[in-house]
Design a protein around this motif. Structure first.
Motif, PDB file in Angstrom:
ATOM      1  N   VAL A  13      10.954  -2.854  64.849  1.00 41.88           N
ATOM      2  CA  VAL A  13      12.086  -1.996  65.229  1.00 41.88           C
ATOM      3  C   VAL A  13      12.813  -1.510  63.980  1.00 41.88           C
ATOM      4  O   VAL A  13      13.135  -0.321  63.847  1.00 41.88           O
ATOM      5  N   ILE A  14      13.072  -2.424  63.042  1.00 38.05           N
ATOM      6  CA  ILE A  14      13.787  -2.075  61.813  1.00 38.05           C
ATOM      7  C   ILE A  14      12.959  -1.100  60.975  1.00 38.05           C
ATOM      8  O   ILE A  14      13.485  -0.116  60.440  1.00 38.05           O
ATOM      9  N   GLU A  15      11.658  -1.375  60.851  1.00 38.32           N
ATOM     10  CA  GLU A  15      10.781  -0.481  60.083  1.00 38.32           C
ATOM     11  C   GLU A  15      10.767   0.914  60.692  1.00 38.32           C
ATOM     12  O   GLU A  15      10.870   1.916  59.971  1.00 38.32           O
ATOM     13  N   TYR A  16      10.664   1.001  62.024  1.00 37.87           N
ATOM     14  CA  TYR A  16      10.633   2.299  62.698  1.00 37.87           C
ATOM     15  C   TYR A  16      11.946   3.044  62.498  1.00 37.87           C
ATOM     16  O   TYR A  16      11.948   4.260  62.261  1.00 37.87           O
ATOM     17  N   LEU A  17      13.074   2.312  62.582  1.00 37.16           N
ATOM     18  CA  LEU A  17      14.388   2.922  62.387  1.00 37.16           C
ATOM     19  C   LEU A  17      14.465   3.604  61.030  1.00 37.16           C
ATOM     20  O   LEU A  17      14.889   4.765  60.923  1.00 37.16           O
ATOM     21  N   PHE A  18      14.032   2.917  59.983  1.00 41.15           N
ATOM     22  CA  PHE A  18      14.124   3.489  58.640  1.00 41.15           C
ATOM     23  C   PHE A  18      13.089   4.579  58.387  1.00 41.15           C
ATOM     24  O   PHE A  18      13.339   5.497  57.608  1.00 41.15           O
ATOM     25  N   ILE A  19      11.935   4.491  59.044  1.00 46.01           N
ATOM     26  CA  ILE A  19      10.954   5.576  58.948  1.00 46.01           C
ATOM     27  C   ILE A  19      11.553   6.855  59.512  1.00 46.01           C
ATOM     28  O   ILE A  19      11.418   7.939  58.935  1.00 46.01           O
ATOM     29  N   MET A  20      12.249   6.728  60.647  1.00 41.73           N
ATOM     30  CA  MET A  20      12.882   7.887  61.274  1.00 41.73           C
ATOM     31  C   MET A  20      14.029   8.429  60.423  1.00 41.73           C
ATOM     32  O   MET A  20      14.382   9.605  60.515  1.00 41.73           O
TER      33      MET A  20
END
Length: 218
Positions: free
Chosen positions: A162-169
């Motif tokens: 979730v955290i990785e996806y948030l920062f990718i976005m």
């Protein structure tokens, strides 16, 4: 009469002249107003920080997390005792508080645990997050924006994704590393620090069983 309005006793919603102006505007009809550009050189714009916060909330909501909002004030039991911290920990206290909530919160983590503890009878899984102001303990009052999220039942890999996806976005790349100094409420060996350009933004980890017991969370 003579630009004076008498308010009947049963209109308890009229507290200010603006309330009266609103009533007149409704009676006149909003559609009858002719828009005018103010004679001052200014352009209204949403705060850039609020745009980022709104975008983050939208991303996390899309991932199935529920946004919550809690008070800026807490108490020593929730902020210190339940989180396994020592009594000598510094907090910003409100002078002359009329309630037990007399401490400015230092973090959002304990607020999320409080919410989970009050909803133990609700359906699981429970995935929540909050974006809000925190007040680090210091000689003068300072405030900063913080993000915290909680997932129960906990799954380290899932939350990490979730955290990785948030920062990718957000078009940012974060990494995870073994922490040198981790918060006491996490299990040692099941915690990582979140790094952005070598700077620690925060931590991810599993809550220690004794902390869960303090909050009466199974």
């Amino acid at each position: 009469k003579n630009k004076t309005a008498e308010i009947p006793a049963w209109r308890a919603d009229l507290l200010h002249e603006v309330d009266l102006i609103e009533d007149i505007a409704i009676a006149y009809g909003y559609e009858n107003f002719i828009p005018e550009i103010p004679k001052i050189s200014t352009i209204g714009e949403e705060d850039s920080k609020e745009k980022i916060k709104g975008g983050m909330a939208l991303i996390l909501s899309g991932l199935g997390l529920l946004e919550v909002s809690s008070y800026h004030l807490t108490n020593r039991k929730n902020q210190i005792e339940n989180m396994g911290l020592g009594e000598k920990e510094n907090v910003m206290e409100v002078e002359g508080s009329k309630t037990e909530y007399s401490v400015l919160r230092r973090d959002l983590g304990h607020s999320l645990l409080k919410i989970l503890s009050e909803n133990v009878d609700s359906e699981y899984p429970q995935k929540i997050f909050e974006i809000g102001k925190v007040f680090p303990a210091s000689e003068k009052v300072t405030e900063k924006e913080s993000l915290s999220l909680a997932s129960s039942p906990g799954n380290f890999t899932e939350v990490k994704q979730v955290i990785e996806y948030l920062f990718i976005m957000l078009d940012l790349e974060v990494s995870f590393n073994e922490p040198k100094n981790q918060p006491l409420w996490f299990i040692e060996g099941r915690t990582a620090e979140i790094l952005l350009n070598g700077k620690c933004l925060g931590f991810i980890g599993e809550i220690h069983p004794k902390i869960l017991k303090n909050w009466k969370i199974k």
